[in-house]
Design a protein around this motif. Structure first.
Motif, PDB file in Angstrom:
ATOM      1  N   ARG A 151      26.613   5.742  39.094  1.00 22.46           N
ATOM      2  CA  ARG A 151      25.468   6.158  39.915  1.00 22.46           C
ATOM      3  C   ARG A 151      25.891   7.281  40.836  1.00 22.46           C
ATOM      4  NH1 ARG A 151      20.642   7.044  41.573  1.00 22.46           N
ATOM      5  NH2 ARG A 151      19.471   5.605  42.900  1.00 22.46           N
ATOM      6  N   VAL A 152      25.023   8.284  40.982  1.00 20.74           N
ATOM      7  CA  VAL A 152      25.214   9.381  41.936  1.00 20.74           C
ATOM      8  C   VAL A 152      23.887   9.623  42.630  1.00 20.74           C
ATOM      9  CG1 VAL A 152      25.835  11.808  42.254  1.00 20.74           C
ATOM     10  CG2 VAL A 152      26.990  10.458  40.496  1.00 20.74           C
ATOM     11  N   LYS A 153      23.913   9.755  43.945  1.00 21.21           N
ATOM     12  CA  LYS A 153      22.680  10.068  44.673  1.00 21.21           C
ATOM     13  C   LYS A 153      23.032  10.773  45.971  1.00 21.21           C
ATOM     14  CE  LYS A 153      22.399   5.390  46.691  1.00 21.21           C
ATOM     15  NZ  LYS A 153      21.525   4.216  46.879  1.00 21.21           N
ATOM     16  N   GLY A 154      22.092  11.600  46.441  1.00 25.28           N
ATOM     17  CA  GLY A 154      22.317  12.290  47.698  1.00 25.28           C
ATOM     18  C   GLY A 154      21.451  13.526  47.814  1.00 25.28           C
ATOM     19  N   HIS A 155      21.705  14.301  48.863  1.00 29.04           N
ATOM     20  CA  HIS A 155      20.965  15.530  49.115  1.00 29.04           C
ATOM     21  C   HIS A 155      21.923  16.711  49.085  1.00 29.04           C
ATOM     22  CE1 HIS A 155      18.179  12.541  50.987  1.00 29.04           C
ATOM     23  NE2 HIS A 155      17.299  13.301  50.400  1.00 29.04           N
ATOM     24  N   VAL A 156      21.426  17.823  48.545  1.00 23.60           N
ATOM     25  CA  VAL A 156      22.267  19.002  48.362  1.00 23.60           C
ATOM     26  C   VAL A 156      21.512  20.235  48.858  1.00 23.60           C
ATOM     27  CG1 VAL A 156      23.401  20.474  46.640  1.00 23.60           C
ATOM     28  CG2 VAL A 156      23.477  17.986  46.395  1.00 23.60           C
ATOM     29  N   ALA A 157      22.256  21.142  49.506  1.00 20.78           N
ATOM     30  CA  ALA A 157      21.687  22.425  49.940  1.00 20.78           C
ATOM     31  C   ALA A 157      21.826  23.439  48.812  1.00 20.78           C
ATOM     32  CB  ALA A 157      22.408  22.920  51.186  1.00 20.78           C
ATOM     33  N   VAL A 158      20.727  24.111  48.514  1.00 16.88           N
ATOM     34  CA  VAL A 158      20.712  25.140  47.472  1.00 16.88           C
ATOM     35  C   VAL A 158      20.568  26.502  48.144  1.00 16.88           C
ATOM     36  CG1 VAL A 158      19.529  26.011  45.422  1.00 16.88           C
ATOM     37  CG2 VAL A 158      19.693  23.535  45.814  1.00 16.88           C
ATOM     38  N   ALA A 159      21.398  27.430  47.768  1.00 16.92           N
ATOM     39  CA  ALA A 159      21.391  28.761  48.387  1.00 16.92           C
ATOM     40  C   ALA A 159      20.005  29.391  48.300  1.00 16.92           C
ATOM     41  CB  ALA A 159      22.425  29.648  47.703  1.00 16.92           C
ATOM     42  N   GLY A 160      19.512  29.842  49.442  1.00 15.68           N
ATOM     43  CA  GLY A 160      18.233  30.529  49.492  1.00 15.68           C
ATOM     44  C   GLY A 160      17.023  29.628  49.500  1.00 15.68           C
ATOM     45  N   LYS A 161      17.220  28.318  49.517  1.00 17.17           N
ATOM     46  CA  LYS A 161      16.108  27.373  49.496  1.00 17.17           C
ATOM     47  C   LYS A 161      16.049  26.604  50.820  1.00 17.17           C
ATOM     48  CE  LYS A 161      14.958  28.073  45.142  1.00 17.17           C
ATOM     49  NZ  LYS A 161      13.652  28.646  44.740  1.00 17.17           N
ATOM     50  N   PRO A 162      14.883  26.562  51.480  1.00 20.16           N
ATOM     51  CA  PRO A 162      14.770  25.832  52.750  1.00 20.16           C
ATOM     52  C   PRO A 162      14.632  24.320  52.549  1.00 20.16           C
ATOM     53  CG  PRO A 162      12.662  26.809  52.183  1.00 20.16           C
ATOM     54  CD  PRO A 162      13.630  27.272  51.139  1.00 20.16           C
ATOM     55  N   MET A 163      14.366  23.887  51.306  1.00 17.47           N
ATOM     56  CA  MET A 163      14.156  22.465  51.026  1.00 17.47           C
ATOM     57  C   MET A 163      15.455  21.798  50.589  1.00 17.47           C
ATOM     58  SD  MET A 163      10.738  22.008  51.269  1.00 17.47           S
ATOM     59  CE  MET A 163      10.195  20.709  50.160  1.00 17.47           C
ATOM     60  N   ARG A 164      15.573  20.492  50.903  1.00 17.93           N
ATOM     61  CA  ARG A 164      16.700  19.697  50.415  1.00 17.93           C
ATOM     62  C   ARG A 164      16.489  19.365  48.933  1.00 17.93           C
ATOM     63  NH1 ARG A 164      17.148  14.451  54.095  1.00 17.93           N
ATOM     64  NH2 ARG A 164      15.334  14.025  52.785  1.00 17.93           N
ATOM     65  N   LEU A 165      17.559  19.374  48.178  1.00 13.84           N
ATOM     66  CA  LEU A 165      17.500  18.944  46.783  1.00 13.84           C
ATOM     67  C   LEU A 165      17.951  17.495  46.717  1.00 13.84           C
ATOM     68  CD1 LEU A 165      16.992  20.067  43.840  1.00 13.84           C
ATOM     69  CD2 LEU A 165      19.497  20.169  43.661  1.00 13.84           C
ATOM     70  N   LEU A 166      17.034  16.612  46.341  1.00 14.92           N
ATOM     71  CA  LEU A 166      17.362  15.205  46.168  1.00 14.92           C
ATOM     72  C   LEU A 166      17.904  15.009  44.753  1.00 14.92           C
ATOM     73  CD1 LEU A 166      17.271  12.169  46.956  1.00 14.92           C
ATOM     74  CD2 LEU A 166      14.882  12.157  46.161  1.00 14.92           C
ATOM     75  N   VAL A 167      19.104  14.469  44.652  1.00 12.72           N
ATOM     76  CA  VAL A 167      19.749  14.232  43.356  1.00 12.72           C
ATOM     77  C   VAL A 167      19.844  12.726  43.131  1.00 12.72           C
ATOM     78  CG1 VAL A 167      21.830  14.573  41.963  1.00 12.72           C
ATOM     79  CG2 VAL A 167      21.076  16.369  43.548  1.00 12.72           C
TER      80      VAL A 167
ATOM     81  N   VAL B 220      20.012  12.401  34.796  1.00 18.62           N
ATOM     82  CA  VAL B 220      20.008  13.040  36.117  1.00 18.62           C
ATOM     83  C   VAL B 220      18.623  13.588  36.419  1.00 18.62           C
ATOM     84  CG1 VAL B 220      21.079  14.797  37.579  1.00 18.62           C
ATOM     85  CG2 VAL B 220      22.425  13.694  35.768  1.00 18.62           C
ATOM     86  N   ARG B 221      18.142  13.255  37.608  1.00 12.77           N
ATOM     87  CA  ARG B 221      16.887  13.837  38.086  1.00 12.77           C
ATOM     88  C   ARG B 221      17.150  14.533  39.415  1.00 12.77           C
ATOM     89  NH1 ARG B 221      12.120   9.263  37.084  1.00 12.77           N
ATOM     90  NH2 ARG B 221      12.267   9.207  34.801  1.00 12.77           N
ATOM     91  N   HIS B 222      16.505  15.673  39.611  1.00 16.19           N
ATOM     92  CA  HIS B 222      16.640  16.342  40.911  1.00 16.19           C
ATOM     93  C   HIS B 222      15.318  17.015  41.244  1.00 16.19           C
ATOM     94  CE1 HIS B 222      17.163  20.228  38.813  1.00 16.19           C
ATOM     95  NE2 HIS B 222      18.013  19.596  38.012  1.00 16.19           N
ATOM     96  N   GLN B 223      14.997  17.011  42.533  1.00 14.60           N
ATOM     97  CA  GLN B 223      13.754  17.622  43.003  1.00 14.60           C
ATOM     98  C   GLN B 223      13.903  17.960  44.479  1.00 14.60           C
ATOM     99  OE1 GLN B 223      11.637  13.820  42.253  1.00 14.60           O
ATOM    100  NE2 GLN B 223      10.761  14.077  44.310  1.00 14.60           N
ATOM    101  N   TYR B 224      13.144  18.940  44.928  1.00 17.14           N
ATOM    102  CA  TYR B 224      13.138  19.282  46.353  1.00 17.14           C
ATOM    103  C   TYR B 224      12.221  18.293  47.052  1.00 17.14           C
ATOM    104  CZ  TYR B 224      15.401  23.602  44.903  1.00 17.14           C
ATOM    105  OH  TYR B 224      16.272  24.509  44.376  1.00 17.14           O
ATOM    106  N   ASP B 225      12.741  17.630  48.117  1.00 14.06           N
ATOM    107  CA  ASP B 225      11.908  16.602  48.750  1.00 14.06           C
ATOM    108  C   ASP B 225      11.321  17.032  50.093  1.00 14.06           C
ATOM    109  OD1 ASP B 225      14.324  16.436  50.154  1.00 14.06           O
ATOM    110  OD2 ASP B 225      14.368  14.253  50.159  1.00 14.06           O
TER     111      ASP B 225
END
Length: 344
Positions: A284-300, A307-312
């Motif tokens: 299992r892997v889960k968490g939030h990641v910063a993406v360059a140039g994006k103001p939203m958090r990426l939920l992984v 694997v699913r990821h989306q900006y939350d």
């Protein structure tokens, strides 16, 4: 007289990534006129699920009614954490009508049910029911079943040794405590997978249980809430691999928190997470990641290689801190190798 009645509690259990948080979000959005409170127990020091649920808070379940207990099992810290938390929820000016407990994906539910017999709370709350979630696709694929050939060889060598795997023990204990089983990710499993998963559960469960198929947590709350099972009074019908032990261990599993720099391409990160499952047996892997140039958090969110990821939501004033919680069997946790795959 209503103040003298017991507050019902629904225990929502199920293995890592089975969809517990998604189900609770659906219940929060469809409370059927109830004031809800939620207690979330995380395996690891970073609270991802509680943060997700707090983003869904509203007047029926305000943020202060969502309590997170991280880095441990609530049934192992009853006096220190669980009892005071339950007492605080019951003492709120607007006392909740129903409490939802999301256990850690590695939790054994029965010790938690035993905690409801503590004098401080036993006259005030009751376990309305235990709802166990099972990832239909994973169950159908045999992820929770031990290798039958290996087990047979071990049994021949030493018949007195318990040959269950840590995964199968947790899975069986969670089923054994259930009043209702939800086969989740039904859309991914398909009809064949659902039939196979149902057969596994019917074979493993110690008694006949109702089994429902669910996608994205969408189930009528009236089916889940109001079971009136009083599960704390029915422990004998809920066998456990750990019956007779004063406490239980979680030493079979471990987690590591990995901090990452900003990522440029979420798809490359997703492929790295798939490699963790494929090459290092990460569960299992889960968490939030910063993406360059994006103001939203990426939920992984990852279960095995899925694997699913989306900006939350926007980072806002919060530090753009990328953290992933990585969970596996203890023997498979190689922190250096994990960091190398993730580029940390």
């Amino acid at each position: 007289m209503s103040d003298l009645s017991k507050t019902p509690v629904t225990v929502i259990t199920g293995f890592l990534g089975s969809g517990k948080t998604t189900l609770i979000r659906h219940l929060m959005q469809n409370p059927q006129g109830r004031r809800l409170a939620v207690l979330v127990n995380e395996f690891g020091t970073v609270g991802v699920d509680g943060d997700i649920l707090k983003s869904c808070a509203d007047e029926n379940c305000p943020e202060e009614n969502i309590v997170e207990l991280a880095n441990g099992c609530i049934c192992c810290t009853v006096a220190e954490d669980f009892i005071p938390t339950m007492e605080a929820l019951l003492a709120r000016p607007n006392r909740p009508d129903h409490i939802l407990i999301e256990t850690s994906g590695l939790a054994l539910p029965k010790p938690l049910l035993k905690a409801f017999d503590w004098p401080a709370i036993r006259s005030r709350i009751t376990v309305d029911g235990v709802v166990t979630l099972a990832d239909a696709e994973a169950v159908a694929a045999g992820r929770f079943a031990p290798d039958e050939a290996a087990v047979a060889a071990q049994a021949e060598a030493d018949p007195g040794v318990d040959h269950e795997t840590p995964l199968s023990e947790v899975f069986e204990d969670q089923l054994a405590c259930a009043d209702l089983v939800l086969l989740t990710k039904a859309d991914l499993a398909g009809e064949t997978g659902l039939a196979a998963a149902r057969a596994v559960i019917e074979a493993e469960a110690p008694r006949k249980l109702p089994i429902l198929h669910v996608t994205d947590g969408a189930v009528d709350p009236r089916v889940l809430l109001g079971l009136n099972a009083a599960a704390e009074d029915d422990l004998a019908a809920r066998p456990s691999h750990h019956d007779g032990m004063d406490d239980h261990e979680h030493d079979d599993f471990n987690s590591v928190v990995v901090e990452l720099p900003e990522v440029a391409d979420p798809e490359l990160l997703a492929e790295a997470v798939r490699r963790l499952a494929r090459e290092l047996n990460i569960l299992r892997v889960k968490g939030h990641v910063a993406v360059a140039g994006k103001p939203m958090r990426l939920l992984v969110q990852a279960v095995g290689e899925r694997v699913r990821h989306q900006y939350d939501r926007p980072w806002g004033a919060s530090p753009r801190l990328s953290q992933l919680v990585v969970i596996a069997e203890r023997a498979d946790i190689d922190e250096a190798a994990i960091r190398a795959v993730l580029g940390a």
